[in-house]
Design a protein around this motif. Structure first.
Motif, PDB file in Angstrom:
ATOM      1  N   ALA A   1       1.006  -1.270   0.257  1.00 12.57           N
ATOM      2  CA  ALA A   1       0.384  -0.036   0.057  1.00 12.57           C
ATOM      3  C   ALA A   1       0.807   0.791   0.101  1.00 12.57           C
ATOM      4  O   ALA A   1       1.919   0.905   0.441  1.00 12.57           O
ATOM      5  N   GLY A   2       0.813   2.037  -1.168  1.00 13.42           N
ATOM      6  CA  GLY A   2       1.360   3.112  -1.217  1.00 13.42           C
ATOM      7  C   GLY A   2       2.048   3.559  -1.614  1.00 13.42           C
ATOM      8  O   GLY A   2       3.076   4.954  -2.076  1.00 13.42           O
TER       9      GLY A   2
ATOM     10  N   ASP B   1       3.987   4.128  -4.983  1.00 16.28           N
ATOM     11  CA  ASP B   1       3.554   4.031  -6.406  1.00 16.28           C
ATOM     12  C   ASP B   1       4.756   5.084  -7.015  1.00 16.28           C
ATOM     13  O   ASP B   1       4.537   6.373  -6.478  1.00 16.28           O
TER      14      ASP B   1
ATOM     15  N   ASP C   1       7.131   0.149  -9.186  1.00 14.10           N
ATOM     16  CA  ASP C   1       6.674  -0.221  -8.366  1.00 14.10           C
ATOM     17  C   ASP C   1       7.143  -1.538  -8.150  1.00 14.10           C
ATOM     18  O   ASP C   1       7.338  -1.852  -6.513  1.00 14.10           O
TER      19      ASP C   1
ATOM     20  N   PRO D   1      -6.515  -5.605   1.083  1.00 16.75           N
ATOM     21  CA  PRO D   1      -5.923  -3.961   1.446  1.00 16.75           C
ATOM     22  C   PRO D   1      -4.658  -3.701  -0.054  1.00 16.75           C
ATOM     23  O   PRO D   1      -4.366  -3.029  -0.544  1.00 16.75           O
ATOM     24  N   GLU D   2      -3.426  -5.468   0.423  1.00 17.13           N
ATOM     25  CA  GLU D   2      -2.541  -5.706   0.203  1.00 17.13           C
ATOM     26  C   GLU D   2      -2.998  -6.009  -1.233  1.00 17.13           C
ATOM     27  O   GLU D   2      -1.814  -5.469  -2.703  1.00 17.13           O
TER      28      GLU D   2
ATOM     29  N   ALA E   1      -3.507  -3.008  -3.240  1.00 17.30           N
ATOM     30  CA  ALA E   1      -2.305  -2.449  -3.645  1.00 17.30           C
ATOM     31  C   ALA E   1      -2.310  -2.543  -5.325  1.00 17.30           C
ATOM     32  O   ALA E   1      -1.438  -2.117  -5.625  1.00 17.30           O
TER      33      ALA E   1
END
Length: 213
Positions: A90-91, A93, A100, A143-144, A147
């Protein structure tokens, strides 16, 4: 009910709610102590060894306090596992899909000292206990996965990744799987300090048909 009576009832309800909140409040230090007890029990005997009664006894905490805060064992265990957890993906970018994915590998490599006993206990419990699996999936895994899927979607939008590439759906599961397999099969990867980097470069990037263009 008269307006005055209704007002009195609301006031009593508000006071009761305030009192309940005050009774159930746990300081950050106390919360940390409770979570450490949960994690110690997980390491010592696995998920089955964790009980609300056992945590209460070990920390000299009222069992009712635990239930007020976390309702049940899966919620307590999930809260303890995620309290100080740093997300892997997550996060991330960097502006390119290759960037990535390489950043994902770097972050994973930085965390090779993961708690093996704890991870093994959680992995086993995840398979055997649907209630814990549901809680962990919602708070940790989904969430992972989301992402990683977002990284791939950005890659498609930028024209880096073909929208119909069949490997796309397997990227997130493969990454999540490697995070566990690397530890389970550590003798296979003992001579590869940056296993995730090698995995990204030799498996994921070729499967996605990505290059340095």
């Amino acid at each position: 009910m008269t307006p005055q009576a209704a007002s009195t009832t609301r006031a009593v309800s508000t006071d009761a709610a305030t009192a309940a909140a005050r009774r159930s409040k746990i300081t950050p230090e106390r919360e940390t102590e409770l979570f450490e007890a949960v994690l110690d029990l997980l390491r010592e005997g696995g998920y089955d060894a964790v009980t609300m009664e056992g945590v209460a006894a070990r920390t000299k905490c009222g069992k009712a306090t635990l239930y007020r805060q976390w309702k049940n064992k899966p919620q307590l265990v999930t809260a303890a596992l995620t309290k100080n957890r740093c997300p892997y993906f997550a996060g991330v970018d960097t502006g390119t899909l290759i960037g990535d994915l390489r950043e994902v590998a770097r972050l994973a490599s930085c965390r090779r000292d993961r708690d093996a006993e704890l991870m093994e206990a959680v992995s086993q419990a995840y398979v055997r206990h649907p209630d814990l699996r549901e809680a962990l999936y919602e708070t940790v895994i989904q969430p992972e996965v989301a992402a990683v899927d977002a990284m791939l979607a950005r890659g498609v939008e930028r024209g880096e990744l073909a929208p119909d590439n069949p490997a796309t759906a397997f990227v997130a599961p493969c990454l999540m799987g490697m995070l566990r397999v690397e530890r389970v099969l550590e003798e296979r990867f003992a001579d590869t300090p940056e296993t995730m980097t090698a995995f990204i470069e030799s498996v994921i990037l070729p499967a996605l048909d990505l290059d340095e263009q």
